[in-house]
Write a protein that holds these residues in place. Sequence first.
Motif, PDB file in Angstrom:
ATOM      1  N   ASP A   1     -82.687-110.569 -48.101  1.00 51.70           N
ATOM      2  CA  ASP A   1     -82.059-109.174 -47.611  1.00 51.70           C
ATOM      3  C   ASP A   1     -83.208-108.084 -47.798  1.00 51.70           C
ATOM      4  O   ASP A   1     -83.066-107.184 -46.949  1.00 51.70           O
ATOM      5  CB  ASP A   1     -81.176-108.946 -48.881  1.00 51.70           C
ATOM      6  CG  ASP A   1     -79.985-109.725 -48.857  1.00 51.70           C
ATOM      7  OD1 ASP A   1     -79.408-109.999 -47.685  1.00 51.70           O
ATOM      8  OD2 ASP A   1     -79.073-109.615 -49.819  1.00 51.70           O
ATOM      9  N   ALA A   2     -84.314-108.283 -48.593  1.00 49.22           N
ATOM     10  CA  ALA A   2     -85.212-107.149 -48.766  1.00 49.22           C
ATOM     11  C   ALA A   2     -86.311-107.320 -47.447  1.00 49.22           C
ATOM     12  O   ALA A   2     -86.786-106.380 -47.119  1.00 49.22           O
ATOM     13  CB  ALA A   2     -86.128-107.681 -49.887  1.00 49.22           C
ATOM     14  N   LEU A   3     -86.283-108.582 -47.006  1.00 48.37           N
ATOM     15  CA  LEU A   3     -87.021-108.689 -45.800  1.00 48.37           C
ATOM     16  C   LEU A   3     -86.444-107.943 -44.808  1.00 48.37           C
ATOM     17  O   LEU A   3     -87.111-107.407 -43.676  1.00 48.37           O
ATOM     18  CB  LEU A   3     -87.287-110.183 -45.476  1.00 48.37           C
ATOM     19  CG  LEU A   3     -88.414-110.555 -44.405  1.00 48.37           C
ATOM     20  CD1 LEU A   3     -89.817-109.716 -44.762  1.00 48.37           C
ATOM     21  CD2 LEU A   3     -88.476-111.951 -44.300  1.00 48.37           C
ATOM     22  N   GLU A   4     -85.281-108.034 -44.482  1.00 49.56           N
ATOM     23  CA  GLU A   4     -84.403-107.308 -43.308  1.00 49.56           C
ATOM     24  C   GLU A   4     -84.474-105.924 -43.441  1.00 49.56           C
ATOM     25  O   GLU A   4     -84.384-105.310 -42.374  1.00 49.56           O
ATOM     26  CB  GLU A   4     -82.989-107.764 -43.497  1.00 49.56           C
ATOM     27  CG  GLU A   4     -82.764-109.135 -43.197  1.00 49.56           C
ATOM     28  CD  GLU A   4     -81.205-109.608 -43.278  1.00 49.56           C
ATOM     29  OE1 GLU A   4     -80.522-108.657 -43.642  1.00 49.56           O
ATOM     30  OE2 GLU A   4     -80.646-110.769 -43.024  1.00 49.56           O
ATOM     31  N   ARG A   5     -85.060-105.348 -44.575  1.00 48.55           N
ATOM     32  CA  ARG A   5     -85.042-103.906 -44.591  1.00 48.55           C
ATOM     33  C   ARG A   5     -86.657-103.508 -44.375  1.00 48.55           C
ATOM     34  O   ARG A   5     -86.896-102.283 -44.536  1.00 48.55           O
ATOM     35  CB  ARG A   5     -84.618-103.397 -46.093  1.00 48.55           C
ATOM     36  CG  ARG A   5     -83.278-103.333 -46.097  1.00 48.55           C
ATOM     37  CD  ARG A   5     -82.528-102.615 -47.526  1.00 48.55           C
ATOM     38  NE  ARG A   5     -83.239-103.559 -48.715  1.00 48.55           N
ATOM     39  CZ  ARG A   5     -82.203-104.491 -49.274  1.00 48.55           C
ATOM     40  NH1 ARG A   5     -81.014-104.655 -48.668  1.00 48.55           N
ATOM     41  NH2 ARG A   5     -82.632-105.026 -50.213  1.00 48.55           N
ATOM     42  N   VAL A   6     -87.469-104.416 -44.121  1.00 52.43           N
ATOM     43  CA  VAL A   6     -88.979-103.896 -43.725  1.00 52.43           C
ATOM     44  C   VAL A   6     -89.047-103.316 -42.182  1.00 52.43           C
ATOM     45  O   VAL A   6     -88.539-104.405 -41.330  1.00 52.43           O
ATOM     46  CB  VAL A   6     -89.813-105.033 -43.754  1.00 52.43           C
ATOM     47  CG1 VAL A   6     -91.139-104.750 -43.568  1.00 52.43           C
ATOM     48  CG2 VAL A   6     -89.707-105.422 -45.615  1.00 52.43           C
ATOM     49  N   HIS A   7     -89.639-102.632 -41.837  1.00 55.57           N
ATOM     50  CA  HIS A   7     -89.810-102.182 -40.447  1.00 55.57           C
ATOM     51  C   HIS A   7     -90.307-103.188 -39.576  1.00 55.57           C
ATOM     52  O   HIS A   7     -90.908-103.837 -39.813  1.00 55.57           O
ATOM     53  CB  HIS A   7     -90.742-100.799 -40.541  1.00 55.57           C
ATOM     54  CG  HIS A   7     -90.626-100.049 -39.259  1.00 55.57           C
ATOM     55  ND1 HIS A   7     -91.294-100.483 -38.066  1.00 55.57           N
ATOM     56  CD2 HIS A   7     -90.010 -98.910 -39.003  1.00 55.57           C
ATOM     57  CE1 HIS A   7     -91.090 -99.323 -37.086  1.00 55.57           C
ATOM     58  NE2 HIS A   7     -90.280 -98.646 -37.593  1.00 55.57           N
ATOM     59  N   GLU A   8     -89.529-103.182 -38.379  1.00 51.82           N
ATOM     60  CA  GLU A   8     -90.036-104.126 -37.451  1.00 51.82           C
ATOM     61  C   GLU A   8     -91.606-104.158 -36.744  1.00 51.82           C
ATOM     62  O   GLU A   8     -91.995-105.308 -36.490  1.00 51.82           O
ATOM     63  CB  GLU A   8     -89.238-104.015 -36.079  1.00 51.82           C
ATOM     64  CG  GLU A   8     -89.459-102.651 -35.273  1.00 51.82           C
ATOM     65  CD  GLU A   8     -88.240-102.590 -34.185  1.00 51.82           C
ATOM     66  OE1 GLU A   8     -88.413-101.675 -33.476  1.00 51.82           O
ATOM     67  OE2 GLU A   8     -87.538-103.377 -34.005  1.00 51.82           O
ATOM     68  N   GLU A   9     -92.087-103.092 -37.022  1.00 51.65           N
ATOM     69  CA  GLU A   9     -93.513-103.048 -36.463  1.00 51.65           C
ATOM     70  C   GLU A   9     -94.522-103.650 -37.676  1.00 51.65           C
ATOM     71  O   GLU A   9     -95.308-104.341 -37.393  1.00 51.65           O
ATOM     72  CB  GLU A   9     -94.201-101.814 -36.472  1.00 51.65           C
ATOM     73  CG  GLU A   9     -95.340-101.427 -35.812  1.00 51.65           C
ATOM     74  CD  GLU A   9     -96.017-100.140 -35.752  1.00 51.65           C
ATOM     75  OE1 GLU A   9     -97.099-100.072 -35.057  1.00 51.65           O
ATOM     76  OE2 GLU A   9     -95.391 -99.145 -36.139  1.00 51.65           O
ATOM     77  N   VAL A  10     -94.285-103.253 -38.826  1.00 49.67           N
ATOM     78  CA  VAL A  10     -94.787-104.034 -40.109  1.00 49.67           C
ATOM     79  C   VAL A  10     -94.777-105.517 -40.049  1.00 49.67           C
ATOM     80  O   VAL A  10     -95.591-106.427 -40.059  1.00 49.67           O
ATOM     81  CB  VAL A  10     -94.251-103.332 -41.503  1.00 49.67           C
ATOM     82  CG1 VAL A  10     -94.689-104.422 -42.465  1.00 49.67           C
ATOM     83  CG2 VAL A  10     -94.516-101.893 -41.437  1.00 49.67           C
TER      84      VAL A  10
END
Length: 346
Positions: free
Chosen positions: A32-41
């Motif tokens: 769940d935490a990974l899904e909230r990380v910006h796609e460019e990052v």
Amino acid sequence: QDYYGKELQKSEDLKTNACITSARPLPRVVRDALERVHEEVVARYYGCGLVIPECLLSCRILDLGSGSGRDCYLLSQLVGEQGHITGIDMTKGQVWHRSGAPPHPPSSPPTSFPSSCQVEVAKKHIAYHMDKFGYRKPNVEFFCGYMEKLGDAGLADKSYDIVISNCVINLAPDKRAVLREAFRVLKPGGEMYFSDVYASQRLSETVRKHRVLWGECLAGALYWRDLYSIAEEVGFSPPCLVTASPITIGNKELEGIVGDCRFVSATFRLFKVPAGSQAGPGQVIYNGGIVGHERELVFDANFTFKEGEVVDVDAEMAAILQSSRFAEKFLIRAGGANAAALQGCC
């Protein structure tokens, strides 16, 4: 700097699978935490493991070679608003133009940076992530610097609970210096939790000076036995292997240069156990309750702790659990029928 700053623009640009995370089940909280990380990052992430240790609430964590900041932003959510994440990376931004011939792998870290050196991708998304996480103020910061010289970035002695790194120590010319600096900035009982590439033998000069193999995390790989000797020399507990998987190069030209050497991607954990903590082997009972590992904690390749179950441990593991952030999660008592036979198995 040249390879990661200019040639690689996305994960697909890698020429081997050395710096690609192996697929393995992740706790729901991490997914769940990974899904909230910006796609460019995420798109500019290069790593050979998922360096997410357990029991992180309110911890101070330092990420060596933080790159685009993927692991930092993931950990930012797991430590909570009261925790703190510091990322440090030497890489120039991915927006520079090529000038001159690419450098050979370094024999020592440079003493200074170009004035425009910065970790642009990571820094520019701080506000986005803090808003996404609902934090009132940032709990992440990023520095441009060398992991062999953390003092130059102002990182003080005994200031972090955990140091992580993801497939970057192999890129450092002085690996002893990296571990020494990690040991210095860790608090007593602190942990270094890191994934990296290791070799089955010490590498030849030809391999170590090959530019692409260096950038692909292979030419700088440490002979795995040397990790144990360096860790002991620096003052860490014996390395605890968490996971390991073989690396296939998948490039005939590069395979020919490497020869019969084999490589593995492995995650280890090292602890800064305070002097005098090792009283002897014992028995431990996991109380449960660690987020994402409520019923079972897979600590390393040797020890899995199930809630309420008595486990015999050697003196090293007993000292690690007793002196680290895990202490309040375990009931620890001296002795045990089989504990003596386990001495040194970590």
